[in-house]
Design a protein around this motif. Structure first.
Motif, PDB file in Angstrom:
ATOM      1  N   CYS A  79      18.435   6.241  -7.633  1.00 41.00           N
ATOM      2  CA  CYS A  79      19.456   7.278  -7.534  1.00 41.00           C
ATOM      3  C   CYS A  79      20.034   7.620  -8.897  1.00 41.00           C
ATOM      4  O   CYS A  79      20.255   6.766  -9.737  1.00 41.00           O
ATOM      5  CB  CYS A  79      20.583   6.842  -6.597  1.00 41.00           C
ATOM      6  SG  CYS A  79      21.685   8.206  -6.182  1.00 41.00           S
TER       7      CYS A  79
ATOM      8  N   TYR B 141      22.953   9.177  -9.211  1.00 44.85           N
ATOM      9  CA  TYR B 141      24.405   9.144  -9.121  1.00 44.85           C
ATOM     10  C   TYR B 141      24.917   7.720  -9.383  1.00 44.85           C
ATOM     11  O   TYR B 141      24.180   6.749  -9.338  1.00 44.85           O
ATOM     12  CB  TYR B 141      24.875   9.588  -7.736  1.00 44.85           C
ATOM     13  CG  TYR B 141      24.761  11.074  -7.469  1.00 44.85           C
ATOM     14  CD1 TYR B 141      23.919  11.891  -8.204  1.00 44.85           C
ATOM     15  CD2 TYR B 141      25.513  11.657  -6.448  1.00 44.85           C
ATOM     16  CE1 TYR B 141      23.821  13.245  -7.916  1.00 44.85           C
ATOM     17  CE2 TYR B 141      25.419  13.012  -6.161  1.00 44.85           C
ATOM     18  CZ  TYR B 141      24.561  13.805  -6.897  1.00 44.85           C
ATOM     19  OH  TYR B 141      24.477  15.137  -6.601  1.00 44.85           O
TER      20      TYR B 141
ATOM     21  N   CYS C 211      27.811   6.047  -7.717  1.00 43.98           N
ATOM     22  CA  CYS C 211      28.934   5.810  -6.811  1.00 43.98           C
ATOM     23  C   CYS C 211      29.190   4.305  -6.772  1.00 43.98           C
ATOM     24  O   CYS C 211      28.318   3.542  -6.377  1.00 43.98           O
ATOM     25  CB  CYS C 211      28.607   6.326  -5.417  1.00 43.98           C
ATOM     26  SG  CYS C 211      27.929   7.996  -5.429  1.00 43.98           S
TER      27      CYS C 211
ATOM     28  N   TYR D 281      30.829   2.124  -5.068  1.00 43.96           N
ATOM     29  CA  TYR D 281      30.810   1.296  -3.860  1.00 43.96           C
ATOM     30  C   TYR D 281      29.389   1.109  -3.362  1.00 43.96           C
ATOM     31  O   TYR D 281      29.174   0.446  -2.358  1.00 43.96           O
ATOM     32  CB  TYR D 281      31.664   1.972  -2.775  1.00 43.96           C
ATOM     33  CG  TYR D 281      31.397   3.455  -2.682  1.00 43.96           C
ATOM     34  CD1 TYR D 281      30.279   3.924  -2.017  1.00 43.96           C
ATOM     35  CD2 TYR D 281      32.224   4.380  -3.324  1.00 43.96           C
ATOM     36  CE1 TYR D 281      29.988   5.274  -1.975  1.00 43.96           C
ATOM     37  CE2 TYR D 281      31.936   5.735  -3.286  1.00 43.96           C
ATOM     38  CZ  TYR D 281      30.813   6.174  -2.616  1.00 43.96           C
ATOM     39  OH  TYR D 281      30.524   7.507  -2.595  1.00 43.96           O
ATOM     40  N   CYS D 282      28.421   1.727  -4.020  1.00 41.34           N
ATOM     41  CA  CYS D 282      27.066   1.785  -3.457  1.00 41.34           C
ATOM     42  C   CYS D 282      26.095   0.903  -4.223  1.00 41.34           C
ATOM     43  O   CYS D 282      26.040   0.936  -5.455  1.00 41.34           O
ATOM     44  CB  CYS D 282      26.578   3.222  -3.463  1.00 41.34           C
ATOM     45  SG  CYS D 282      24.900   3.392  -2.862  1.00 41.34           S
TER      46      CYS D 282
ATOM     47  N   ASN E  23      23.038   1.251  -4.461  1.00 38.26           N
ATOM     48  CA  ASN E  23      21.921   2.001  -5.033  1.00 38.26           C
ATOM     49  C   ASN E  23      22.270   2.787  -6.293  1.00 38.26           C
ATOM     50  O   ASN E  23      21.424   3.456  -6.858  1.00 38.26           O
ATOM     51  CB  ASN E  23      21.379   2.991  -3.998  1.00 38.26           C
ATOM     52  CG  ASN E  23      21.070   2.319  -2.689  1.00 38.26           C
ATOM     53  OD1 ASN E  23      20.448   1.269  -2.687  1.00 38.26           O
ATOM     54  ND2 ASN E  23      21.526   2.895  -1.595  1.00 38.26           N
ATOM     55  N   ARG E  24      23.527   2.742  -6.704  1.00 34.88           N
ATOM     56  CA  ARG E  24      23.940   3.564  -7.852  1.00 34.88           C
ATOM     57  C   ARG E  24      23.109   3.201  -9.080  1.00 34.88           C
ATOM     58  O   ARG E  24      22.590   2.087  -9.180  1.00 34.88           O
ATOM     59  CB  ARG E  24      25.429   3.353  -8.125  1.00 34.88           C
ATOM     60  CG  ARG E  24      25.750   1.973  -8.662  1.00 34.88           C
ATOM     61  CD  ARG E  24      27.246   1.725  -8.697  1.00 34.88           C
ATOM     62  NE  ARG E  24      27.517   0.456  -9.356  1.00 34.88           N
ATOM     63  CZ  ARG E  24      27.333  -0.723  -8.791  1.00 34.88           C
ATOM     64  NH1 ARG E  24      26.851  -0.808  -7.551  1.00 34.88           N
ATOM     65  NH2 ARG E  24      27.590  -1.828  -9.456  1.00 34.88           N
TER      66      ARG E  24
ATOM     67  N   GLY F  29      18.359   8.147  -1.835  1.00 35.57           N
ATOM     68  CA  GLY F  29      19.011   8.221  -3.129  1.00 35.57           C
ATOM     69  C   GLY F  29      18.603   9.554  -3.751  1.00 35.57           C
ATOM     70  O   GLY F  29      17.608  10.161  -3.345  1.00 35.57           O
ATOM     71  N   ILE F  30      19.386  10.035  -4.707  1.00 33.30           N
ATOM     72  CA  ILE F  30      19.096  11.354  -5.259  1.00 33.30           C
ATOM     73  C   ILE F  30      18.195  11.230  -6.479  1.00 33.30           C
ATOM     74  O   ILE F  30      18.564  10.609  -7.475  1.00 33.30           O
ATOM     75  CB  ILE F  30      20.401  12.087  -5.579  1.00 33.30           C
ATOM     76  CG1 ILE F  30      21.119  12.346  -4.249  1.00 33.30           C
ATOM     77  CG2 ILE F  30      20.136  13.398  -6.301  1.00 33.30           C
ATOM     78  CD1 ILE F  30      22.546  12.730  -4.370  1.00 33.30           C
TER      79      ILE F  30
ATOM     80  N   GLU G 105      32.830  10.313   1.976  1.00 30.68           N
ATOM     81  CA  GLU G 105      32.999   9.074   1.210  1.00 30.68           C
ATOM     82  C   GLU G 105      34.442   8.647   0.975  1.00 30.68           C
ATOM     83  O   GLU G 105      34.841   7.556   1.344  1.00 30.68           O
ATOM     84  CB  GLU G 105      32.284   9.121  -0.151  1.00 30.68           C
ATOM     85  CG  GLU G 105      30.845   9.594  -0.106  1.00 30.68           C
ATOM     86  CD  GLU G 105      29.861   8.600   0.493  1.00 30.68           C
ATOM     87  OE1 GLU G 105      30.303   7.664   1.183  1.00 30.68           O
ATOM     88  OE2 GLU G 105      28.648   8.776   0.282  1.00 30.68           O
TER      89      GLU G 105
ATOM     90  N   LYS H 289      30.398  13.326  -7.218  1.00 33.72           N
ATOM     91  CA  LYS H 289      30.659  13.958  -5.920  1.00 33.72           C
ATOM     92  C   LYS H 289      31.890  14.840  -5.963  1.00 33.72           C
ATOM     93  O   LYS H 289      32.842  14.568  -6.673  1.00 33.72           O
ATOM     94  CB  LYS H 289      30.790  12.886  -4.843  1.00 33.72           C
ATOM     95  CG  LYS H 289      29.463  12.173  -4.670  1.00 33.72           C
ATOM     96  CD  LYS H 289      29.306  11.524  -3.332  1.00 33.72           C
ATOM     97  CE  LYS H 289      27.847  11.095  -3.188  1.00 33.72           C
ATOM     98  NZ  LYS H 289      27.610  10.231  -2.058  1.00 33.72           N
TER      99      LYS H 289
END
Ligand code: SF4
Lengths: 435, 285
Positions: free
Chosen positions: A66, A68, A70, A72-73, A75-76, A112-113, A169, A183
């Motif tokens: 990903c 991004y 974020c 809390y994630c 996968n950031r 994920g982006i 979110e 975001k």
């Protein structure tokens, strides 16, 4: 990387999304013998994991890589988690294989982006397209969309999916700026409005069609029948009032089916920006209860959370807390009061209120009648009048009434190894949000 | 005069018997309902007459039939008698509003049975696990078999769901009371079988357990919530249940490790056209 390892990584990456509902889809089935699957009616939980969560869908990410960040994630981009990627064909095959064994009733796909919002959306849509067009899959499909993706792609996603969702979110742009810098609240709301419009249009078209043909069978819906979102609780310092006002706004403006509240939970790749300690699980539970009161019991946010007290009482359910603040309303006569007033009695749910309304047409109800309906008498008694009951007014007026309802002494901060004893009814409530 | 109604314990048989008794005006206290499948004697057995046209003079609301269908699937031996009493009160007894009175004793009892049965049906829809056993060569249809142990006699009530969902595969569900199979054309019901008649595992069970393990969040252990929805009596036929104990036992250590992990520093934004555009937009707002 083999399929098992990919599944491990990409299911692990998806587990922080709380939504797993599979209800509310248009009715479709495979009795024409060509496709696989059916939807419609109540969703089915095919299993439960020891965290008490329902497993109804194969919930995976297409990739956990990903761009991004974020916080809390897991996968950031700042996380060191191992990355993996499914091909669309792999997800399609897994879904079909799991579905045929009755492990699941559909797919919840997110990603994920990578590269750009549109590129990512295209990949996600391709999985849904193959399922629907190549395999005639009629099970449930929930696609997570990216607010920045183009409207044309969101439209396409909605044509294949039963439900689409965009995660809001966090309840304010301020919190997003700090914890999810890529975001944007305005973009998200705009995209939700776009989806609502399509859902409305398709609903109108279907209603029009119903007047001509009687029952179109086993046809995939022209557009998803609902959208939902998720808000993370406890990662920032937003109050419950802020969270619920945002939810309420979304229910009204874009007619969401559900808002999921996900108590922030520690992840294997913690961020410096986040609290180490998760919020008590009971906060999430109280939010679901309050949410339920907003949607089905005619409460508004201001009543549940007066200005001077912007957070829900963790010890008492929100309806009881409201009743204790508004004692002048009680006692309520169950043999006379309106439905709206009956809904406000702590311990009475909408189902029992309907039963009371039906039964009192023929006789005056007593406590024994309530008991047969499995109403919790201890809870309702201080608040009601029945044919054979009148509460001790002294109790209703006493300052000890709150004490009367407090659970026995227990540790409030839930710790991991010893969650506080909850009754099965409580547990069921936690899952459905029902009171 | 006391009538003995010895019947096979199904809704259809009960209904035709009850209809006959009602037509004769037999009152509930004068009927002895006997479950023929539970008694050694098969003497009084009469062929079930499913086709009898409903007697026009005895009309009951559709809600009652739905209730009766579920109640008959229960195993409590009083069910046929109480159901008949309800029917009698509702029709000859003139208590037309009975169905709207959940606090009535008979209604309350029947509702409770019906609810237990519909919960069991719902759990059957959820917890049946099909195992691939082969492919039907002539037409290429995959063949699946499942073993399930419902609490009540619900095979017939639960089957239509599987027909709609899995119409394109051949499947059988075996249970101790009654089995059902689907061949793409029709449902066929057969007598009960034993668990040894069903395959013990499927090649995909491992992958399913992998999924189950990975989707579980050890930081939110709520064992009671799980058990109230997935009672242990179902575990023996669920492939994923094997690993539940391990998941619970290891969760504490896993959470400790997470919390003890040093925080990851923030990584700078990579050079990506899309991100640049996004950030430029945000700053413009
Ligand atoms: S966009 Fe944010 S929440 Fe979604 S996967 Fe990437 S880092 Fe996680």
């Amino acid at each position: 990387m083999d399929l098992t390892r990919k599944l491990e990584i990409l299911a692990d990456a998806a587990k922080y999304d709380a939504s797993c509902a599979s209800s509310g889809a248009a009715r479709k089935d495979s009795r024409d013998g060509k496709g696989l699957g059916s939807t419609g009616g109540m969703g089915i939980c095919h299993s439960y994991t020891p965290d008490g969560r329902c497993v109804s869908l194969l919930k995976v990410l297409l990739t956990n890589a990903c761009l991004y960040d974020c916080h809390y994630c897991i996968n950031r981009r700042s996380s060191n988690v191992q990355r993996a990627r499914f091909t669309p064909e792999e997800v399609v095959q897994l879904t079909l294989d799991f579905y045929k064994r009755n492990y699941i009733e559909g797919l919840f796909l997110s990603s994920g982006i990578v590269r750009s919002a549109d590129h990512t959306m295209e990949q996600v849509i391709e999985v849904a397209r193959q399922l629907r067009e190549v395999h005639h899959f009629r099970g449930y499909i929930h696609l997570k969309t990216i607010p920045e993706a183009s409207q044309a792609l969101i439209d396409k996603a909605g044509r294949y999916a039963d439900r689409i969702s965009i995660n809001i979110e966090l309840p304010s742009q301020q919190s997003l700026d700090r914890l999810a810098p890529e975001k944007n609240l305005t973009n998200t709301k705009q995209a939700m409005h776009g989806i609502r419009q399509r859902i409305d249009e398709s609903l109108e078209a279907k209603q029009a069609a119903r007047q001509i043909v009687n029952r179109p069978r086993a046809k995939a819906p022209a557009f998803a029948t609902g959208q939902s979102t998720q808000m993370i609780v406890g990662a920032d310092d937003s109050s419950d009032a802020l969270v619920l006002h945002r939810a309420d706004e979304l229910y009204r403006e874009v007619r969401l089916r559900r808002v999921y509240y996900s108590g922030f939970s520690p992840i294997p790749e913690p961020s410096v920006l986040l609290p180490i300690k998760p919020p008590p699980l009971v906060r999430e539970h109280r939010l679901y209860q309050a949410d339920w009161l907003l949607r089905f019991y005619g409460f508004d946010v201001g009543e549940l959370l007066p200005k001077e007290d912007p957070n829900l009482d963790l010890d008492l359910d929100p309806k009881l807390a409201w009743a204790l603040r508004n004692r002048a309303v009680f006692p309520v006569d169950i043999n006379r009061a309106s439905q709206e007033l009956l809904w406000r009695i702590p311990g009475l749910g909408t189902v029992n209120v309907a039963r009371i309304l039906a039964a009192r047409r023929w006789s005056r109800l007593t406590l024994a009648d309530l008991q047969r309906m499995r109403v919790n008498l201890k809870k309702v008694m201080p608040f009601i009048l029945a044919a054979d009951h009148r509460p001790r007014l002294a109790l209703l007026e006493s300052t000890n009434l709150r004490q009367h309802f407090l659970p026995g002494p227990r540790q409030l901060e839930l710790n991991f190894n010893a969650p506080p004893p909850t009754t099965p009814a409580d547990a069921a409530m936690a899952l459905s949000g029902q009171i | 005069m006391t009538h003995t109604a010895q019947i096979q314990p199904t809704f259809e048989v009960w209904r035709s018997k009850a209809r006959e008794l009602l037509r004769q005006g037999v009152t509930p206290e004068n009927v002895d309902w006997v479950d023929a499948s539970q008694t050694a004697s098969l003497l009084a057995e009469e062929p079930a007459n499913y086709q009898t046209a409903p007697n026009a003079s005895v009309k009951v609301p559709a809600d009652f039939l739905r209730l009766a269908q579920n109640v008959c699937a229960h195993t409590d031996e009083r069910r046929f008698a109480i159901l008949y009493r309800l029917l009698h009160r509702l029709t000859l007894g003139g208590e037309k509003h009975l169905l709207g009175m959940p606090s009535d004793r008979d209604m309350h009892q029947c509702n409770a049975w019906a609810k237990a049965v519909s919960r069991d049906i719902h759990k059957m829809h959820a917890f049946v696990r099909f195992r691939l056993v082969g492919v039907n060569e002539p037409n290429g249809r995959e063949q699946f078999v499942a073993w399930f142990e419902p609490e009540y006699r619900i095979t017939r009530l639960a089957a239509p769901f599987f027909e709609k969902r899995f119409a394109s595969m051949d499947w059988s569900i075996l249970t101790p009371d009654e089995c059902v199979s689907w061949d793409g054309e029709k449902l066929t019901f057969m007598p009960g079988m034993s668990r040894h008649d069903a395959p013990a595992a499927d090649a995909h069970d491992d992958l399913w357990r992998t999924y189950y393990r990975s989707i579980f969040n050890p930081a939110r252990l709520k064992v009671q919530a799980m058990q109230s929805e997935m009672p242990m009596k179902y575990w023996k036929n669920l492939p994923e249940a094997e690993i539940i104990h391990d998941l619970i036992a290891s969760s504490e250590t896993r959470v400790r490790t997470m919390i003890a992990t040093p925080e990851r520093p923030v990584k700078p934004s990579p050079d990506n056209a899309y991100l640049r555009k996004l950030h430029a937009q945000q700053h413009a707002d």
